[in-house]
Design a protein around this motif. Sequence first.
Motif, short mmCIF file in Angstrom:
data_model
loop_
_atom_site.label_atom_id
_atom_site.label_comp_id
_atom_site.label_asym_id
_atom_site.label_seq_id
_atom_site.Cartn_x
_atom_site.Cartn_y
_atom_site.Cartn_z
N SER A 1 0.82 -1.22 0.00
CA SER A 1 0.00 0.00 0.00
C SER A 1 0.85 1.27 0.00
CB SER A 1 -0.98 0.00 1.18
OG SER A 1 -0.26 0.01 2.38
N GLU A 2 2.07 1.20 0.53
CA GLU A 2 2.95 2.37 0.53
C GLU A 2 3.77 2.49 -0.75
OE1 GLU A 2 3.33 5.02 2.80
OE2 GLU A 2 1.38 4.17 3.35
N GLY A 3 3.60 1.53 -1.66
CA GLY A 3 4.28 1.62 -2.95
C GLY A 3 5.78 1.37 -2.90
N VAL A 4 6.25 0.59 -1.91
CA VAL A 4 7.68 0.23 -1.87
C VAL A 4 7.99 -0.62 -3.11
CG1 VAL A 4 9.42 -1.10 -0.58
CG2 VAL A 4 7.77 0.32 0.65
N LYS A 5 9.13 -0.33 -3.74
CA LYS A 5 9.40 -0.97 -5.03
C LYS A 5 10.36 -2.17 -4.95
CE LYS A 5 7.02 1.59 -7.87
NZ LYS A 5 5.75 1.25 -7.25
N VAL A 6 11.03 -2.34 -3.80
CA VAL A 6 12.03 -3.43 -3.69
C VAL A 6 11.84 -4.14 -2.35
CG1 VAL A 6 14.49 -3.97 -3.59
CG2 VAL A 6 13.71 -2.10 -5.05
N VAL A 7 11.82 -5.48 -2.38
CA VAL A 7 11.76 -6.27 -1.14
C VAL A 7 12.84 -7.35 -1.17
CG1 VAL A 7 10.37 -7.89 0.20
CG2 VAL A 7 9.31 -5.82 -0.69
N PHE A 8 13.63 -7.40 -0.10
CA PHE A 8 14.59 -8.49 0.09
C PHE A 8 13.99 -9.42 1.14
CE2 PHE A 8 19.01 -7.23 -1.48
CZ PHE A 8 18.52 -6.35 -2.43
N ILE A 9 13.82 -10.71 0.79
CA ILE A 9 13.24 -11.66 1.74
C ILE A 9 14.34 -12.60 2.24
CG2 ILE A 9 11.55 -13.51 2.03
CD1 ILE A 9 9.81 -12.22 0.00
N SER A 10 14.38 -12.79 3.55
CA SER A 10 15.38 -13.71 4.09
C SER A 10 14.71 -14.83 4.87
CB SER A 10 16.37 -12.95 4.98
OG SER A 10 15.72 -12.08 5.86
N ALA A 11 15.42 -15.93 4.97
CA ALA A 11 15.04 -17.05 5.84
C ALA A 11 13.64 -17.59 5.57
CB ALA A 11 15.16 -16.63 7.31
N GLY A 12 13.43 -18.27 4.47
CA GLY A 12 12.13 -18.89 4.25
C GLY A 12 11.93 -19.33 2.81
N ASN A 13 10.76 -19.92 2.56
CA ASN A 13 10.45 -20.46 1.24
C ASN A 13 10.11 -19.32 0.26
OD1 ASN A 13 9.31 -21.67 -0.99
ND2 ASN A 13 8.20 -23.20 0.21
N PRO A 14 10.87 -19.20 -0.84
CA PRO A 14 10.64 -18.09 -1.77
C PRO A 14 9.31 -18.17 -2.52
CG PRO A 14 12.28 -19.62 -2.65
CD PRO A 14 11.98 -20.06 -1.24
N LYS A 15 8.70 -19.37 -2.51
CA LYS A 15 7.44 -19.52 -3.28
C LYS A 15 6.28 -18.77 -2.63
CE LYS A 15 8.09 -23.92 -5.62
NZ LYS A 15 8.05 -25.32 -5.28
N ILE A 16 6.35 -18.57 -1.30
CA ILE A 16 5.17 -18.10 -0.58
C ILE A 16 4.74 -16.68 -0.98
CG2 ILE A 16 4.19 -17.66 1.72
CD1 ILE A 16 6.01 -19.96 2.73
N TRP A 17 5.68 -15.74 -1.06
CA TRP A 17 5.30 -14.34 -1.27
C TRP A 17 5.72 -13.74 -2.61
CZ3 TRP A 17 1.65 -12.69 1.75
CH2 TRP A 17 1.54 -13.19 3.04
N THR A 18 6.63 -14.43 -3.32
CA THR A 18 7.21 -13.80 -4.52
C THR A 18 6.15 -13.36 -5.53
OG1 THR A 18 9.25 -15.05 -4.23
CG2 THR A 18 8.86 -14.13 -6.42
N GLN A 19 5.20 -14.26 -5.85
CA GLN A 19 4.24 -13.93 -6.90
C GLN A 19 3.38 -12.72 -6.51
OE1 GLN A 19 4.58 -15.42 -9.89
NE2 GLN A 19 3.28 -13.70 -10.51
N LYS A 20 2.93 -12.70 -5.25
CA LYS A 20 2.09 -11.58 -4.81
C LYS A 20 2.85 -10.25 -4.92
CE LYS A 20 -0.81 -9.74 -1.22
NZ LYS A 20 -1.73 -9.95 -0.16
N LEU A 21 4.10 -10.28 -4.50
CA LEU A 21 4.91 -9.05 -4.57
C LEU A 21 5.14 -8.65 -6.03
CD1 LEU A 21 7.44 -9.93 -1.72
CD2 LEU A 21 5.71 -8.12 -1.64
N LYS A 22 5.47 -9.63 -6.87
CA LYS A 22 5.72 -9.33 -8.29
C LYS A 22 4.45 -8.80 -8.96
CE LYS A 22 8.84 -10.57 -10.53
NZ LYS A 22 10.01 -9.78 -10.93
N ASP A 23 3.29 -9.36 -8.59
CA ASP A 23 2.03 -8.89 -9.17
C ASP A 23 1.76 -7.43 -8.83
OD1 ASP A 23 1.60 -11.38 -10.21
OD2 ASP A 23 0.12 -12.02 -8.71
N ASN A 24 2.40 -6.96 -7.75
CA ASN A 24 2.25 -5.57 -7.35
C ASN A 24 3.42 -4.70 -7.81
OD1 ASN A 24 -0.26 -5.05 -5.49
ND2 ASN A 24 0.46 -7.12 -5.06
N GLY A 25 4.17 -5.21 -8.79
CA GLY A 25 5.22 -4.41 -9.42
C GLY A 25 6.49 -4.26 -8.58
N ILE A 26 6.67 -5.19 -7.62
CA ILE A 26 7.82 -5.08 -6.72
C ILE A 26 8.96 -5.98 -7.20
CG2 ILE A 26 8.59 -5.59 -4.33
CD1 ILE A 26 5.71 -4.81 -3.45
#
Length: 315
Positions: A86-111
């Motif tokens: 909602s704040e329009g952050v454009k870059v997210v670094f995810i650590s320690a976990g399964n990359p499948k869980i959030w990647t698509q949702k973030l990418k769908d929001n242009g991140i």
Amino acid sequence: MDNKITQLFNIKFPIIQGGMIWCSGWKLASAVSNAGGLGLIGSGSMYPEVLLEHIQKCKKATNKPFGVNLPMLYPDIDKHINTIISEGVKVVFISAGNPKIWTQKLKDNGITVVHVVSNAKFAKKAEDAGVDAVVAEGFEAGGHNGREETTTLCLIPLVKQAVGIPVIAAGGIGTGRAMLAAMALGADGVQIGSRFAASDESSANINFKNQIISSVEGDTKLMLKQLTPVRLLKNKFFDAVQAAENNCASTEELTKLLGRGRAKNGMFEGDLDEGELEIGQVAALIRKIIPAKEIIDEIVAEYRQARMELIKFEM
Ligand code: NDP
Ligand code: NDP
């Protein structure tokens, strides 16, 4: 210095500031971004309303790209994800976990999504999940660490072999010479944590910063391997953990000894005896607390100098 990483994030230098709990608030992230690197807000220590405040302050403090580091162990991760979107952050670094869980949702929001990994197998998994780049973090790194104990020198070529996406090297990098070494191994950029933990703009307690710059070689060690391995500076709490581990303490006993909020106690509140002090091996090379911009300028100047020296060297 124009390459895949500067282009991916639209930054001047391929230098990323690690999103460290209790150290990387909006002041540090915006200072790094203003100096030409990529600043990351470390959201693992922030309650949802604190993260919102830091993102909003960061947006006011810089018009350059910045991002948020999100540890998947964070208990209210879905709230953080909603704030980031909602704040329009454009870059997210995810650590320690399964990359499948959030990647698509973030990418769908242009991140742009980057995953932090400690081995080549996880790097490949992250690439298959659709991330844009990986951070390959070696054994030398502070804080949470991989179980394989692969050093950065071995990890970077292994990860480069495994994936086609850009690779950001981390662990043991705090100088321009180390950055050049990582790039020589095939990295497209570097992520630097410890050096920025001891910057003026870091939100770490001054006691912790002073402890970093007075630490010497051998002062950090990977502990609590039965729980989540974490590289700690030696102190009274460290000694207690070591004694418990030498006495073959059970997982339950170690969990009880660790308790809750020790990282805050040590790094944010400055309790050098009882707190958890998370820092990398490179702390032994950090001798001064200076502004983030000076750190970046020094690294870039040393990188260029070392590169010229190597070009002159013939075998
Ligand atoms: P500050 O850097 O002084 O911190 C502002 C707020 O963020 C304070 O509530 C502070 O907590 C908290 N805070 C600051 N750095 C961290 C951090 N690295 N990790 C967790 N909490 C942090 O900037 P402002 O004066 O503008 O304050 C902004 C808010 O962000 C404050 O509420 C501050 O506590 C929080 N904050 C949170 C951080 C975190 O990692 N959780 C880091 C830096 C600030 P406190 O009031 O206890 O000092
Ligand atoms: P603990 O369980 O010992 O303590 C939780 C800490 O996080 C407390 O200090 C608490 O602040 C703060 N906190 C912020 N938001 C929340 C929330 N929504 N619910 C509960 N606590 C919250 O954990 P750690 O301090 O060891 O780790 C904190 C976080 O940082 C975790 O998410 C962990 O995964 C992450 N982490 C990431 C690392 C990395 O390398 N990326 C390294 C170490 C930790 P308060 O005391 O004010 O209640």
